[in-house]
Design a protein around this motif. Structure first.
Motif, PDB file in Angstrom:
ATOM      1  N   SER A 113    -105.915  43.487 -14.883  1.00 40.64           N
ATOM      2  CA  SER A 113    -104.508  43.291 -14.551  1.00 40.64           C
ATOM      3  C   SER A 113    -104.303  43.588 -13.073  1.00 40.64           C
ATOM      4  O   SER A 113    -105.098  44.289 -12.445  1.00 40.64           O
ATOM      5  N   ASN A 114    -103.211  43.049 -12.525  1.00 38.81           N
ATOM      6  CA  ASN A 114    -102.985  43.083 -11.080  1.00 38.81           C
ATOM      7  C   ASN A 114    -101.617  43.661 -10.758  1.00 38.81           C
ATOM      8  O   ASN A 114    -100.623  43.340 -11.429  1.00 38.81           O
ATOM      9  N   TYR A 115    -101.556  44.460  -9.702  1.00 38.36           N
ATOM     10  CA  TYR A 115    -100.324  45.155  -9.333  1.00 38.36           C
ATOM     11  C   TYR A 115    -100.067  44.994  -7.841  1.00 38.36           C
ATOM     12  O   TYR A 115    -100.985  44.926  -7.035  1.00 38.36           O
ATOM     13  N   CYS A 116     -98.780  44.912  -7.513  1.00 39.25           N
ATOM     14  CA  CYS A 116     -98.346  44.775  -6.118  1.00 39.25           C
ATOM     15  C   CYS A 116     -98.923  43.521  -5.465  1.00 39.25           C
ATOM     16  O   CYS A 116     -99.345  43.543  -4.313  1.00 39.25           O
ATOM     17  N   ILE A 117     -98.885  42.412  -6.171  1.00 43.78           N
ATOM     18  CA  ILE A 117     -99.461  41.193  -5.608  1.00 43.78           C
ATOM     19  C   ILE A 117     -98.587  40.600  -4.502  1.00 43.78           C
ATOM     20  O   ILE A 117     -99.053  39.768  -3.727  1.00 43.78           O
ATOM     21  N   LYS A 118     -97.319  41.036  -4.412  1.00 41.72           N
ATOM     22  CA  LYS A 118     -96.442  40.566  -3.340  1.00 41.72           C
ATOM     23  C   LYS A 118     -95.977  41.705  -2.431  1.00 41.72           C
ATOM     24  O   LYS A 118     -94.965  41.587  -1.748  1.00 41.72           O
TER      25      LYS A 118
ATOM     26  N   MET B 104    -109.196  48.543  -4.938  1.00 41.39           N
ATOM     27  CA  MET B 104    -108.086  48.856  -4.042  1.00 41.39           C
ATOM     28  C   MET B 104    -108.095  47.831  -2.907  1.00 41.39           C
ATOM     29  O   MET B 104    -108.630  48.066  -1.825  1.00 41.39           O
ATOM     30  N   ASN B 105    -107.511  46.693  -3.177  1.00 40.61           N
ATOM     31  CA  ASN B 105    -107.536  45.589  -2.223  1.00 40.61           C
ATOM     32  C   ASN B 105    -106.587  45.872  -1.058  1.00 40.61           C
ATOM     33  O   ASN B 105    -105.389  46.046  -1.253  1.00 40.61           O
ATOM     34  N   GLY B 106    -107.145  45.947   0.127  1.00 43.34           N
ATOM     35  CA  GLY B 106    -106.353  46.268   1.303  1.00 43.34           C
ATOM     36  C   GLY B 106    -106.508  47.697   1.765  1.00 43.34           C
ATOM     37  O   GLY B 106    -105.929  48.092   2.778  1.00 43.34           O
TER      38      GLY B 106
ATOM     39  N   ASN C 104    -111.166  46.819 -18.630  1.00 40.94           N
ATOM     40  CA  ASN C 104    -111.735  46.022 -17.553  1.00 40.94           C
ATOM     41  C   ASN C 104    -111.138  46.414 -16.203  1.00 40.94           C
ATOM     42  O   ASN C 104    -110.126  47.117 -16.141  1.00 40.94           O
ATOM     43  N   PRO C 105    -111.740  45.957 -15.112  1.00 36.91           N
ATOM     44  CA  PRO C 105    -111.246  46.341 -13.783  1.00 36.91           C
ATOM     45  C   PRO C 105    -109.775  46.001 -13.559  1.00 36.91           C
ATOM     46  O   PRO C 105    -109.276  44.983 -14.031  1.00 36.91           O
ATOM     47  N   LYS C 106    -109.096  46.880 -12.825  1.00 40.15           N
ATOM     48  CA  LYS C 106    -107.708  46.673 -12.420  1.00 40.15           C
ATOM     49  C   LYS C 106    -107.688  46.429 -10.910  1.00 40.15           C
ATOM     50  O   LYS C 106    -108.587  46.857 -10.183  1.00 40.15           O
ATOM     51  N   ASN C 107    -106.641  45.778 -10.447  1.00 38.61           N
ATOM     52  CA  ASN C 107    -106.500  45.479  -9.026  1.00 38.61           C
ATOM     53  C   ASN C 107    -105.168  46.003  -8.508  1.00 38.61           C
ATOM     54  O   ASN C 107    -104.111  45.663  -9.052  1.00 38.61           O
ATOM     55  N   VAL C 108    -105.234  46.840  -7.481  1.00 37.15           N
ATOM     56  CA  VAL C 108    -104.042  47.330  -6.795  1.00 37.15           C
ATOM     57  C   VAL C 108    -104.099  46.761  -5.383  1.00 37.15           C
ATOM     58  O   VAL C 108    -105.062  46.998  -4.650  1.00 37.15           O
ATOM     59  N   ASN C 109    -103.082  46.018  -5.004  1.00 40.08           N
ATOM     60  CA  ASN C 109    -103.186  45.138  -3.848  1.00 40.08           C
ATOM     61  C   ASN C 109    -102.360  45.580  -2.644  1.00 40.08           C
ATOM     62  O   ASN C 109    -101.519  46.471  -2.732  1.00 40.08           O
TER      63      ASN C 109
ATOM     64  N   GLY D  66     -94.592  43.607  -7.856  1.00 39.60           N
ATOM     65  CA  GLY D  66     -94.366  44.842  -7.116  1.00 39.60           C
ATOM     66  C   GLY D  66     -95.081  46.010  -7.773  1.00 39.60           C
ATOM     67  O   GLY D  66     -96.153  45.872  -8.354  1.00 39.60           O
ATOM     68  N   SER D  67     -94.465  47.188  -7.704  1.00 39.60           N
ATOM     69  CA  SER D  67     -95.105  48.413  -8.188  1.00 39.60           C
ATOM     70  C   SER D  67     -94.807  48.644  -9.663  1.00 39.60           C
ATOM     71  O   SER D  67     -93.835  48.127 -10.211  1.00 39.60           O
ATOM     72  N   ALA D  68     -95.659  49.460 -10.307  1.00 36.88           N
ATOM     73  CA  ALA D  68     -95.519  49.752 -11.732  1.00 36.88           C
ATOM     74  C   ALA D  68     -95.719  51.239 -11.978  1.00 36.88           C
ATOM     75  O   ALA D  68     -96.519  51.897 -11.303  1.00 36.88           O
ATOM     76  N   PHE D  69     -94.989  51.755 -12.985  1.00 39.72           N
ATOM     77  CA  PHE D  69     -95.120  53.151 -13.419  1.00 39.72           C
ATOM     78  C   PHE D  69     -95.281  53.118 -14.937  1.00 39.72           C
ATOM     79  O   PHE D  69     -94.387  52.671 -15.656  1.00 39.72           O
ATOM     80  N   ILE D  70     -96.422  53.595 -15.424  1.00 41.61           N
ATOM     81  CA  ILE D  70     -96.755  53.528 -16.842  1.00 41.61           C
ATOM     82  C   ILE D  70     -96.799  54.943 -17.401  1.00 41.61           C
ATOM     83  O   ILE D  70     -97.534  55.798 -16.901  1.00 41.61           O
ATOM     84  N   GLY D  71     -96.014  55.181 -18.462  1.00 40.47           N
ATOM     85  CA  GLY D  71     -95.874  56.524 -18.998  1.00 40.47           C
ATOM     86  C   GLY D  71     -96.999  56.967 -19.903  1.00 40.47           C
ATOM     87  O   GLY D  71     -97.096  58.153 -20.229  1.00 40.47           O
ATOM     88  N   GLY D  72     -97.858  56.054 -20.334  1.00 41.01           N
ATOM     89  CA  GLY D  72     -98.995  56.392 -21.183  1.00 41.01           C
ATOM     90  C   GLY D  72    -100.295  55.993 -20.525  1.00 41.01           C
ATOM     91  O   GLY D  72    -100.512  56.251 -19.340  1.00 41.01           O
TER      92      GLY D  72
END
Length: 251
Positions: free
Chosen positions: A62-67, A113-115, A91-96, A49-55
């Motif tokens: 790395s991949n986010y919101c894969i479901k 930004m996949n999608g 390296n590249p990140k993926n937000v799905n 799902g979603s992520a919130f990173i404070g730093g």
């Protein structure tokens, strides 16, 4: 808290259920995000799902919101799959799944930004995160003070499984030391809910290193079980996970 590379499977619904134990009013819910980290993240992980990173967000891909299918239980409440208060490097990140990216610092990495989601610089993320951090810290303390009502079998002299056996109460509460949970005797980790609607696993210790002993059983194969489990690392400063954790993580 610093988190080293790990693979994390988490569920929004689980923390929504657990949040009902708190009676205090808040603008936040434990179900708002699947991963929240107070400081920098160096990660090659997948977050369902979603992520919130404070730093800062660092490291390899790395991949986010894969479901985060539209209309599904993992889709973020505000449509943002990844929020980073600081910089995005490495390296590249993926937000799905068409979800957005918000960041507060510098964008120094490729983000796919996949999608078709948007990339947005948001100068208010630090203030938003401070409020969320205070809320989560209070929730973690609340759950850590719950009395244990369920049993845990841990390996003795010989290697074996760590088995969490729920009492069958509506809310099953476990208490375990990180050194026992992730010892070199742990071959696998298993949870038996026994009819409980929620399981809170309070884990003591300022650090945890997990590099052996896969999670097995319903906690891997059954999404409904994942949605009922909260791992509360209430003293954690450093987590180093090289294996997949299923359920929701609060640390």
């Amino acid at each position: 808290m610093n988190i080293s590379p790990f693979s994390l499977g988490v569920s929004m619904a689980a923390v929504s259920i657990v949040s009902s134990l708190s009676t205090s009013a808040s603008a936040f819910s434990l179900g708002d995000y699947n991963l929240v980290v107070f400081e920098d993240v160096t990660s090659n992980s997948d977050v369902e799902g979603s992520a919130f990173i404070g730093g800062d967000l660092l490291g390899s891909s790395s991949n986010y919101c894969i479901k985060c299918d539209a209309g599904g239980s993992f889709f973020p409440f505000d449509g943002v799959g990844l929020k980073v208060v600081g910089d995005i490097e490495g390296n590249p990140k993926n937000v799905n799944n068409g979800t957005d990216l918000e960041y507060g610092g510098n964008l120094n990495a490729i983000v796919n930004m996949n999608g078709g989601g948007s990339i947005i610089q948001n100068s208010n993320l630090a203030n938003e995160f401070t409020q969320l951090k205070n809320f989560l810290s209070n929730e973690s303390t609340l759950y850590s003070n719950l009395a244990s009502n369920s049993s845990i079998n841990v390996p003795g002299q010989q290697p074996g499984p760590v088995i969490f056996n729920s009492s069958g109460d509506s809310v099953a509460v476990f208490d375990i030391d990180a050194a026992d949970l992730f010892s070199n005797k742990t071959q696998q980790i298993e949870l038996n809910l026994n009819g409980s609607s929620t399981a809170i696993i309070n884990v003591r210790g300022t650090s945890a290193n997990w590099n052996q002993g896969n999670i097995v059983g319903d906690l891997v194969s059954d999404d409904e079980v994942k949605e009922k489990v909260l791992w509360n690392f209430y003293e954690a400063e450093t987590l180093n996970f090289n294996l997949a954790l299923y359920g929701s993580l609060l640390a």
